[in-house]
Design a protein around this motif. Structure first.
Motif, PDB file in Angstrom:
ATOM      1  N   ARG A  11      -8.593 -19.581 -15.055  1.00  0.00           N
ATOM      2  CA  ARG A  11      -7.804 -19.362 -13.836  1.00  0.00           C
ATOM      3  C   ARG A  11      -7.127 -17.999 -13.875  1.00  0.00           C
ATOM      4  NH1 ARG A  11      -2.191 -21.466 -12.286  1.00  0.00           N
ATOM      5  NH2 ARG A  11      -2.185 -21.158 -10.048  1.00  0.00           N
ATOM      6  N   GLN A  12      -6.584 -17.635 -15.011  1.00  0.00           N
ATOM      7  CA  GLN A  12      -5.926 -16.343 -15.159  1.00  0.00           C
ATOM      8  C   GLN A  12      -6.921 -15.196 -14.950  1.00  0.00           C
ATOM      9  OE1 GLN A  12      -4.234 -15.725 -19.022  1.00  0.00           O
ATOM     10  NE2 GLN A  12      -2.894 -14.077 -18.330  1.00  0.00           N
ATOM     11  N   ALA A  13      -8.128 -15.340 -15.462  1.00  0.00           N
ATOM     12  CA  ALA A  13      -9.148 -14.304 -15.292  1.00  0.00           C
ATOM     13  C   ALA A  13      -9.564 -14.185 -13.828  1.00  0.00           C
ATOM     14  CB  ALA A  13     -10.361 -14.620 -16.163  1.00  0.00           C
ATOM     15  N   ILE A  14      -9.711 -15.302 -13.138  1.00  0.00           N
ATOM     16  CA  ILE A  14     -10.086 -15.272 -11.722  1.00  0.00           C
ATOM     17  C   ILE A  14      -8.966 -14.670 -10.884  1.00  0.00           C
ATOM     18  CG2 ILE A  14     -10.589 -16.734  -9.715  1.00  0.00           C
ATOM     19  CD1 ILE A  14     -12.122 -18.575 -11.674  1.00  0.00           C
ATOM     20  N   GLU A  15      -7.720 -15.022 -11.192  1.00  0.00           N
ATOM     21  CA  GLU A  15      -6.587 -14.439 -10.470  1.00  0.00           C
ATOM     22  C   GLU A  15      -6.538 -12.926 -10.657  1.00  0.00           C
ATOM     23  OE1 GLU A  15      -3.063 -16.421 -11.785  1.00  0.00           O
ATOM     24  OE2 GLU A  15      -3.480 -18.222 -10.613  1.00  0.00           O
ATOM     25  N   MET A  16      -6.789 -12.465 -11.874  1.00  0.00           N
ATOM     26  CA  MET A  16      -6.783 -11.024 -12.139  1.00  0.00           C
ATOM     27  C   MET A  16      -7.883 -10.331 -11.338  1.00  0.00           C
ATOM     28  SD  MET A  16      -5.459  -8.417 -13.605  1.00  0.00           S
ATOM     29  CE  MET A  16      -4.304  -9.255 -14.640  1.00  0.00           C
ATOM     30  N   ILE A  20      -7.180  -7.497  -8.445  1.00  0.00           N
ATOM     31  CA  ILE A  20      -7.771  -6.168  -8.556  1.00  0.00           C
ATOM     32  C   ILE A  20      -8.615  -5.836  -7.331  1.00  0.00           C
ATOM     33  CG2 ILE A  20      -9.518  -4.866  -9.845  1.00  0.00           C
ATOM     34  CD1 ILE A  20      -8.327  -6.062 -12.383  1.00  0.00           C
ATOM     35  N   ALA A  21      -9.299  -6.821  -6.772  1.00  0.00           N
ATOM     36  CA  ALA A  21     -10.170  -6.581  -5.619  1.00  0.00           C
ATOM     37  C   ALA A  21      -9.412  -6.531  -4.294  1.00  0.00           C
ATOM     38  CB  ALA A  21     -11.241  -7.658  -5.549  1.00  0.00           C
ATOM     39  N   LEU A  22      -8.172  -7.024  -4.277  1.00  0.00           N
ATOM     40  CA  LEU A  22      -7.428  -7.152  -3.033  1.00  0.00           C
ATOM     41  C   LEU A  22      -7.258  -5.852  -2.250  1.00  0.00           C
ATOM     42  CD1 LEU A  22      -5.919  -9.155  -1.238  1.00  0.00           C
ATOM     43  CD2 LEU A  22      -3.850  -8.568  -2.502  1.00  0.00           C
ATOM     44  N   TRP A  68      -3.591   2.014 -10.666  1.00  0.00           N
ATOM     45  CA  TRP A  68      -2.981   0.687 -10.696  1.00  0.00           C
ATOM     46  C   TRP A  68      -3.949  -0.346 -11.262  1.00  0.00           C
ATOM     47  CZ3 TRP A  68      -4.329  -3.673  -7.729  1.00  0.00           C
ATOM     48  CH2 TRP A  68      -3.442  -4.742  -7.829  1.00  0.00           C
ATOM     49  N   ILE A  69      -5.208  -0.262 -10.847  1.00  0.00           N
ATOM     50  CA  ILE A  69      -6.231  -1.191 -11.339  1.00  0.00           C
ATOM     51  C   ILE A  69      -6.411  -1.036 -12.845  1.00  0.00           C
ATOM     52  CG2 ILE A  69      -8.710  -1.699 -11.284  1.00  0.00           C
ATOM     53  CD1 ILE A  69      -8.621  -1.040  -8.275  1.00  0.00           C
ATOM     54  N   MET A  70      -6.483   0.197 -13.307  1.00  0.00           N
ATOM     55  CA  MET A  70      -6.647   0.433 -14.745  1.00  0.00           C
ATOM     56  C   MET A  70      -5.443  -0.074 -15.531  1.00  0.00           C
ATOM     57  SD  MET A  70      -9.549   1.452 -15.538  1.00  0.00           S
ATOM     58  CE  MET A  70      -9.204   1.843 -17.221  1.00  0.00           C
ATOM     59  N   ILE A  74      -5.827  -2.855 -18.382  1.00  0.00           N
ATOM     60  CA  ILE A  74      -5.422  -2.532 -19.749  1.00  0.00           C
ATOM     61  C   ILE A  74      -4.367  -3.525 -20.231  1.00  0.00           C
ATOM     62  CG2 ILE A  74      -4.163  -0.831 -21.143  1.00  0.00           C
ATOM     63  CD1 ILE A  74      -5.698   1.330 -19.549  1.00  0.00           C
ATOM     64  N   THR A  75      -3.416  -3.874 -19.361  1.00  0.00           N
ATOM     65  CA  THR A  75      -2.396  -4.857 -19.736  1.00  0.00           C
ATOM     66  C   THR A  75      -3.019  -6.211 -20.021  1.00  0.00           C
ATOM     67  OG1 THR A  75      -0.774  -3.701 -18.372  1.00  0.00           O
ATOM     68  CG2 THR A  75      -0.267  -5.971 -18.980  1.00  0.00           C
ATOM     69  N   TYR A  76      -3.929  -6.642 -19.165  1.00  0.00           N
ATOM     70  CA  TYR A  76      -4.599  -7.939 -19.354  1.00  0.00           C
ATOM     71  C   TYR A  76      -5.402  -7.955 -20.650  1.00  0.00           C
ATOM     72  CZ  TYR A  76      -7.673 -11.907 -18.512  1.00  0.00           C
ATOM     73  OH  TYR A  76      -8.367 -13.081 -18.636  1.00  0.00           O
ATOM     74  N   THR A  77      -6.171  -6.908 -20.899  1.00  0.00           N
ATOM     75  CA  THR A  77      -7.007  -6.843 -22.094  1.00  0.00           C
ATOM     76  C   THR A  77      -6.158  -6.747 -23.359  1.00  0.00           C
ATOM     77  OG1 THR A  77      -8.693  -5.725 -20.783  1.00  0.00           O
ATOM     78  CG2 THR A  77      -8.947  -5.634 -23.161  1.00  0.00           C
TER      79      THR A  77
END
Length: 89
Positions: A11-16, A20-22, A68-70, A74-77
């Motif tokens: 779920r967290q990966a799908i939300e991210m 990002i695509a928004l 912003w996307i990067m 980077i924070t998620y990874t």
């Protein structure tokens, strides 16, 4: 790993991905609606009139949102790798 953990992780990966695509999706939708209104008002039904402005607008939005996307990626990874020992347990 419990099933709840796996579902939460997915779920967290799908939300991210959606976050990002928004920006690009929103710009594409706004430009598409504007072009549709313009086409309805002028009765010009040219397919390139809809595609070219949307492609250009989405590309510009991608260039503007790229830092912003990067940062989000980077924070998620980083969090993923730092918590990897906790995930393996």
């Amino acid at each position: 790993m419990t099933p709840e953990f796996v579902v939460g992780f997915a779920r967290q990966a799908i939300e991210m991905t959606l976050v990002i695509a928004l920006p690009m999706l929103a710009v594409g939708m706004v430009v598409g609606i504007f072009i549709s209104i313009l086409q309805a008002a002028t009765q010009i039904q040219e397919m390139t009139l809809t595609m070219v402005p949307k492609i250009v607008a989405i590309f510009v939005a991608l260039l503007l949102a790229f830092p912003w996307i990067m940062d989000k990626m980077i924070t998620y990874t980083t969090n993923l790798f730092l918590n990897l020992p906790n995930y393996i347990r």
